[in-house]
Design a protein around this motif. Structure first.
Motif, PDB file in Angstrom:
ATOM      1  N   MET A  43       0.830  -1.215   0.000  1.00  0.00           N
ATOM      2  CA  MET A  43       0.000   0.000   0.000  1.00  0.00           C
ATOM      3  C   MET A  43       0.859   1.257   0.000  1.00  0.00           C
ATOM      4  N   VAL A  44       1.904   1.264   0.813  1.00  0.00           N
ATOM      5  CA  VAL A  44       2.797   2.428   0.874  1.00  0.00           C
ATOM      6  C   VAL A  44       3.507   2.610  -0.468  1.00  0.00           C
ATOM      7  N   VAL A  45       3.973   1.508  -1.048  1.00  0.00           N
ATOM      8  CA  VAL A  45       4.655   1.571  -2.345  1.00  0.00           C
ATOM      9  C   VAL A  45       3.696   2.097  -3.415  1.00  0.00           C
ATOM     10  N   LEU A  46       2.476   1.558  -3.435  1.00  0.00           N
ATOM     11  CA  LEU A  46       1.499   2.004  -4.425  1.00  0.00           C
ATOM     12  C   LEU A  46       1.092   3.450  -4.204  1.00  0.00           C
ATOM     13  N   ALA A  47       1.003   3.871  -2.956  1.00  0.00           N
ATOM     14  CA  ALA A  47       0.673   5.275  -2.682  1.00  0.00           C
ATOM     15  C   ALA A  47       1.749   6.178  -3.255  1.00  0.00           C
ATOM     16  N   ASN A  48       2.985   5.769  -3.097  1.00  0.00           N
ATOM     17  CA  ASN A  48       4.100   6.525  -3.642  1.00  0.00           C
ATOM     18  C   ASN A  48       4.049   6.517  -5.172  1.00  0.00           C
ATOM     19  N   PHE A  49       3.766   5.365  -5.746  1.00  0.00           N
ATOM     20  CA  PHE A  49       3.675   5.215  -7.194  1.00  0.00           C
ATOM     21  C   PHE A  49       2.509   6.033  -7.750  1.00  0.00           C
ATOM     22  N   CYS A  50       1.355   5.920  -7.128  1.00  0.00           N
ATOM     23  CA  CYS A  50       0.170   6.642  -7.595  1.00  0.00           C
ATOM     24  C   CYS A  50       0.395   8.140  -7.522  1.00  0.00           C
ATOM     25  N   ASP A  51       1.047   8.573  -6.476  1.00  0.00           N
ATOM     26  CA  ASP A  51       1.290   9.990  -6.289  1.00  0.00           C
ATOM     27  C   ASP A  51       2.151  10.562  -7.406  1.00  0.00           C
ATOM     28  N   LYS A  52       3.116   9.787  -7.855  1.00  0.00           N
ATOM     29  CA  LYS A  52       4.047  10.298  -8.852  1.00  0.00           C
ATOM     30  C   LYS A  52       3.472  10.240 -10.261  1.00  0.00           C
ATOM     31  N   LYS A  85      -7.952   4.601  -0.177  1.00  0.00           N
ATOM     32  CA  LYS A  85      -7.772   5.954  -0.720  1.00  0.00           C
ATOM     33  C   LYS A  85      -7.436   6.942   0.395  1.00  0.00           C
ATOM     34  N   SER A  86      -8.068   6.769   1.540  1.00  0.00           N
ATOM     35  CA  SER A  86      -7.797   7.641   2.691  1.00  0.00           C
ATOM     36  C   SER A  86      -6.342   7.504   3.142  1.00  0.00           C
ATOM     37  N   CYS A  87      -5.828   6.282   3.158  1.00  0.00           N
ATOM     38  CA  CYS A  87      -4.422   6.060   3.517  1.00  0.00           C
ATOM     39  C   CYS A  87      -3.496   6.705   2.503  1.00  0.00           C
ATOM     40  N   LYS A  88      -3.827   6.593   1.241  1.00  0.00           N
ATOM     41  CA  LYS A  88      -3.020   7.214   0.195  1.00  0.00           C
ATOM     42  C   LYS A  88      -2.950   8.718   0.418  1.00  0.00           C
ATOM     43  N   GLU A  89      -4.083   9.329   0.743  1.00  0.00           N
ATOM     44  CA  GLU A  89      -4.104  10.773   0.985  1.00  0.00           C
ATOM     45  C   GLU A  89      -3.256  11.136   2.198  1.00  0.00           C
ATOM     46  N   ALA A  90      -3.375  10.348   3.270  1.00  0.00           N
ATOM     47  CA  ALA A  90      -2.589  10.617   4.480  1.00  0.00           C
ATOM     48  C   ALA A  90      -1.092  10.491   4.189  1.00  0.00           C
ATOM     49  N   LEU A  91      -0.723   9.474   3.427  1.00  0.00           N
ATOM     50  CA  LEU A  91       0.684   9.282   3.079  1.00  0.00           C
ATOM     51  C   LEU A  91       1.201  10.420   2.207  1.00  0.00           C
ATOM     52  N   SER A  92       0.397  10.877   1.268  1.00  0.00           N
ATOM     53  CA  SER A  92       0.877  11.948   0.390  1.00  0.00           C
ATOM     54  C   SER A  92       1.033  13.259   1.145  1.00  0.00           C
ATOM     55  N   LEU A  93       0.231  13.466   2.198  1.00  0.00           N
ATOM     56  CA  LEU A  93       0.371  14.671   3.019  1.00  0.00           C
ATOM     57  C   LEU A  93       1.689  14.684   3.797  1.00  0.00           C
ATOM     58  N   LEU A  94       2.194  13.495   4.129  1.00  0.00           N
ATOM     59  CA  LEU A  94       3.440  13.401   4.899  1.00  0.00           C
ATOM     60  C   LEU A  94       4.669  13.813   4.102  1.00  0.00           C
ATOM     61  N   ALA A 102      11.740   4.339   3.998  1.00  0.00           N
ATOM     62  CA  ALA A 102      12.350   3.052   4.331  1.00  0.00           C
ATOM     63  C   ALA A 102      12.030   2.641   5.768  1.00  0.00           C
ATOM     64  N   LEU A 103      12.115   3.595   6.702  1.00  0.00           N
ATOM     65  CA  LEU A 103      11.825   3.264   8.107  1.00  0.00           C
ATOM     66  C   LEU A 103      10.350   2.945   8.315  1.00  0.00           C
ATOM     67  N   LEU A 104       9.468   3.648   7.620  1.00  0.00           N
ATOM     68  CA  LEU A 104       8.035   3.336   7.694  1.00  0.00           C
ATOM     69  C   LEU A 104       7.802   1.905   7.224  1.00  0.00           C
ATOM     70  N   ASN A 105       8.384   1.536   6.101  1.00  0.00           N
ATOM     71  CA  ASN A 105       8.205   0.168   5.601  1.00  0.00           C
ATOM     72  C   ASN A 105       8.827  -0.864   6.533  1.00  0.00           C
ATOM     73  N   HIS A 161      -5.040  -0.963  10.244  1.00  0.00           N
ATOM     74  CA  HIS A 161      -6.502  -1.051  10.252  1.00  0.00           C
ATOM     75  C   HIS A 161      -7.018  -1.431   8.859  1.00  0.00           C
ATOM     76  N   VAL A 162      -6.475  -0.817   7.816  1.00  0.00           N
ATOM     77  CA  VAL A 162      -6.884  -1.135   6.452  1.00  0.00           C
ATOM     78  C   VAL A 162      -6.513  -2.576   6.114  1.00  0.00           C
ATOM     79  N   ALA A 163      -5.361  -3.038   6.578  1.00  0.00           N
ATOM     80  CA  ALA A 163      -4.970  -4.430   6.356  1.00  0.00           C
ATOM     81  C   ALA A 163      -5.960  -5.382   7.016  1.00  0.00           C
ATOM     82  N   ASP A 164      -6.430  -5.036   8.217  1.00  0.00           N
ATOM     83  CA  ASP A 164      -7.447  -5.857   8.883  1.00  0.00           C
ATOM     84  C   ASP A 164      -8.732  -5.908   8.050  1.00  0.00           C
TER      85      ASP A 164
END
Length: 180
Positions: A43-52, A85-94, A102-105, A161-164
């Motif tokens: 999800m983190v990788v895809l959020a980064n990919f989608c953002d770019k 989508k909410s996680c993607k938005e939160a990640l892009s705000l960071l 790397a540390l997040l992953n 939470h999203v993984a759950d």
């Protein structure tokens, strides 16, 4: 989609083996952490990919029309899609830099949240070291009034939470459509 996911799983495995201390953990615990952490990392990788690239409009690799059709049969997918989508938005705000990314992953992977782990103490030790490294790194670049470290920890909880929700959707889908 499965080929892309398989590629990401392979990358997660390579990443895990490069984390100091990971390979010294019991093999079963390594497998457990990779199995349980891969979704959040992807999800983190895809959020980064989608953002770019802005090519993918959601994590499910479906158009909004396709999602609507699937939701008629399986409404839970809509909840999962909106949470992702909410996680993607939160990640892009960071606006994570490479070290934070790397540390997040690493923290997604090195977790004692899984009941099937057999050796919690060394995992907790490694997790503590990663948290400390992230905290020290973030405090060194902290801007006034903004706590990047705290925000990253909140995103980690949100990703879990999203993984759950994702795993619950899979269980429900397997129950409704056993051959999936």
């Amino acid at each position: 989609m499965m080929r892309l996911l398989s590629k990401h799983v392979h990358c997660v495995l390579r990443f895990a083996t490069k984390l100091p201390g990971f390979c010294s953990l019991p093999h079963d615990d390594q497998i457990t952490m990779v199995n349980n952490g891969v979704f959040q990392i992807v999800m983190v990788v895809l959020a980064n990919f989608c953002d770019k690239t802005e090519i993918i409009n959601n994590y499910l690799f479906m158009t909004e029309d396709e999602i609507q059709k699937v939701m008629m049969v399986f409404p839970e997918i809509g909840i999962l899609n909106s949470c992702m989508k909410s996680c993607k938005e939160a990640l892009s705000l960071l606006k994570l830099d490479d070290v934070e990314y790397a540390l997040l992953n690493a923290l997604q992977l090195i977790s004692t949240d899984w009941p099937e782990l057999t050796s919690r103490a060394p995992i907790e030790n490694l997790q503590d070291k990663l948290c400390l490294a992230l905290e020290e790194y973030c405090s060194g670049k902290r801007s006034a009034g903004y706590d990047q470290f705290g925000m990253i920890l909140l995103v980690i909880r949100r990703l879990q939470h999203v993984a759950d929700i994702y795993h619950n959707c899979l269980r429900q889908l397997r129950h409704k459509i056993p051959h999936v």
